[in-house]
Write an enzyme that holds these catalytic residues in place. Sequence first.
Site, mmCIF file in Angstrom:
data_model
loop_
_atom_site.group_PDB
_atom_site.id
_atom_site.type_symbol
_atom_site.label_atom_id
_atom_site.label_comp_id
_atom_site.label_asym_id
_atom_site.label_seq_id
_atom_site.Cartn_x
_atom_site.Cartn_y
_atom_site.Cartn_z
ATOM 1 N N GLU A 1 0.954 -1.007 0.078
ATOM 2 C CA GLU A 1 -0.106 -0.040 0.080
ATOM 3 C C GLU A 1 1.037 1.152 -0.127
ATOM 4 O OE1 GLU A 1 -4.258 -1.369 1.936
ATOM 5 O OE2 GLU A 1 -2.865 -0.572 3.290
ATOM 6 N N CYS B 1 3.486 8.525 0.781
ATOM 7 C CA CYS B 1 3.749 7.824 1.938
ATOM 8 C C CYS B 1 3.899 6.597 1.594
ATOM 9 C CB CYS B 1 2.429 7.863 3.027
ATOM 10 S SG CYS B 1 2.895 6.997 4.558
ATOM 11 N N CYS C 1 6.077 -5.910 8.826
ATOM 12 C CA CYS C 1 6.874 -5.189 9.650
ATOM 13 C C CYS C 1 7.092 -6.086 10.873
ATOM 14 C CB CYS C 1 6.134 -3.821 10.241
ATOM 15 S SG CYS C 1 7.258 -2.924 11.146
ATOM 16 N N CYS D 1 4.942 -2.680 17.081
ATOM 17 C CA CYS D 1 3.945 -1.425 17.936
ATOM 18 C C CYS D 1 2.475 -2.150 17.925
ATOM 19 C CB CYS D 1 3.906 -0.293 16.964
ATOM 20 S SG CYS D 1 5.960 0.025 16.907
ATOM 21 N N CYS E 1 -0.581 -0.334 15.852
ATOM 22 C CA CYS E 1 -0.415 -0.059 14.304
ATOM 23 C C CYS E 1 -0.887 -1.260 13.682
ATOM 24 C CB CYS E 1 1.042 0.196 13.940
ATOM 25 S SG CYS E 1 1.332 0.200 12.473
ATOM 26 N N CYS F 1 -2.465 7.201 9.494
ATOM 27 C CA CYS F 1 -1.509 6.712 10.218
ATOM 28 C C CYS F 1 -1.589 5.269 10.911
ATOM 29 C CB CYS F 1 -1.121 7.483 11.148
ATOM 30 S SG CYS F 1 -0.409 9.181 10.717
HETATM 31 N N1 SAH Z 1 8.133 2.173 11.474
HETATM 32 C C1 SAH Z 1 8.304 3.653 11.208
HETATM 33 C C2 SAH Z 1 7.382 4.208 10.141
HETATM 34 C C3 SAH Z 1 5.997 3.613 9.881
HETATM 35 S S1 SAH Z 1 4.713 4.440 10.888
HETATM 36 C C4 SAH Z 1 8.010 4.127 12.400
HETATM 37 O O1 SAH Z 1 7.683 3.505 13.433
HETATM 38 O O2 SAH Z 1 8.546 5.204 12.832
HETATM 39 C C5 SAH Z 1 4.488 6.187 10.704
HETATM 40 C C6 SAH Z 1 4.007 6.777 12.039
HETATM 41 O O3 SAH Z 1 2.726 6.409 12.278
HETATM 42 C C7 SAH Z 1 4.816 6.268 13.065
HETATM 43 O O4 SAH Z 1 5.151 7.334 13.821
HETATM 44 C C8 SAH Z 1 3.903 5.397 13.635
HETATM 45 O O5 SAH Z 1 4.218 5.233 15.298
HETATM 46 C C9 SAH Z 1 2.572 6.080 13.683
HETATM 47 N N2 SAH Z 1 1.454 5.095 13.811
HETATM 48 C C10 SAH Z 1 1.423 3.820 13.675
HETATM 49 N N3 SAH Z 1 0.003 3.347 14.116
HETATM 50 C C11 SAH Z 1 -0.795 4.385 14.388
HETATM 51 C C12 SAH Z 1 -2.054 4.522 14.761
HETATM 52 N N4 SAH Z 1 -2.832 3.771 14.937
HETATM 53 N N5 SAH Z 1 -2.439 5.977 14.939
HETATM 54 C C13 SAH Z 1 -1.549 7.185 14.776
HETATM 55 N N6 SAH Z 1 -0.127 7.067 14.495
HETATM 56 C C14 SAH Z 1 0.167 5.668 14.181
#
Ligand code: SAH
Length: 341
Positions: A90, A103, A110, A114, A117, A331
């Site tokens: 995506e 983006c 991944c 987290c 996410c 995000c």
């Molecule tokens: N792996 C990298 C980049 C991908 S995510 C990282 O962790 O930075 C891009 C951003 O979106 C990161 O700051 C991540 O923490 C955030 N993110 C992930 N899930 C989210 C969610 N459910 N709501 C808001 N931000 C989120």
Amino acid sequence: MKNIKDFDLADLQEELVAVGEKKFRAEQIFKWLYVDKVMSFDEMTNLSLDLRNKLKENYTICNYKILKKQESSDGTKKYLFDVLDGNAIETVLMQYHHGKTICVSSQIGCKMGCKFCASTGIKFERNLTPGEIVEQILAVEQDIGDKISNVVFMGIGEPLDNYDNVIKAIRILNNQKGLNIGARHISVSTSGLVPRIYDLANENIQCTLSISLHATTDEKRSSMMPVNNRYNITELMKACKDYIKITNKRISFEYALAKDNNDNLNDAKQLVNLLKGMLCHVNLIPINKIENGQYSKSTNENIIKFRDYLNDNGIVATIRRELGSDIDAACGQLRRKNLKN
Ligand code: SAH
């Protein structure tokens, strides 16, 4: 066969010289790929037929097929691309007043895990190659018939966990003889792989570094982001300070606000203590609730209070505009797609 878009200009020169071609051919090919944006070797009409055939025999030009395209009411577009090996990725296009931002995903799946996410919980498949990263920009530009001005590595994957390929992709995007996207218009976001932050500091690339911080104590950050068990907040902040010292560049900290978790004024106060005096900016993201997720969005009132507290205490903070949530393009909403099952 090798993907011709996996090479940056220096590699391509080397590659061609090794097979007895003139070095300047590399620049010609690079221009066809990234300025004229052709989709086949046949179109590279200033190369001899012989060379075009040689290229066809040994390289592919990876052109993505759009499997699905969704458009949000705010103009955000989410693409699902076939990456030609049974997987799909995506990519999201966001339209701002100052230009078009894409983006990009850096991995298929991944490993970071987290908790908030949507890219978590699905098996990690593989890294994307430099060409597969760059192709996301080319395919979207082709679809919209317009140029992309900004690239953020905030799609699926941890870019610093695919370090070499991401750096090479940035060099391809950044090359003035190609797509010519200024490094200042490229952001790399990381969950905090400390050794790679040092590597990036020493690359001499002017891209922006974003750090997904999200919490100010190890206990809370580890509960949200398992990577914190490997590199804790103290180590991460030291790396950030060293990064700023080495590059003289401002870091952007991302902080996703989750209701009753990390969004009260005490958290804001701790964040001020952590970041005070640093050359930085805080990007507050109203957290997007994922399916079966334990975190939900803070109230607007809390988000504004949190931002105001930071601003009143010397930390520049802005709230990230939410784009594309109606098509699961915001995000944390991207998921790995597999065509095989
Ligand atoms: N792996 C990298 C980049 C991908 S995510 C990282 O962790 O930075 C891009 C951003 O979106 C990161 O700051 C991540 O923490 C955030 N993110 C992930 N899930 C989210 C969610 N459910 N709501 C808001 N931000 C989120």
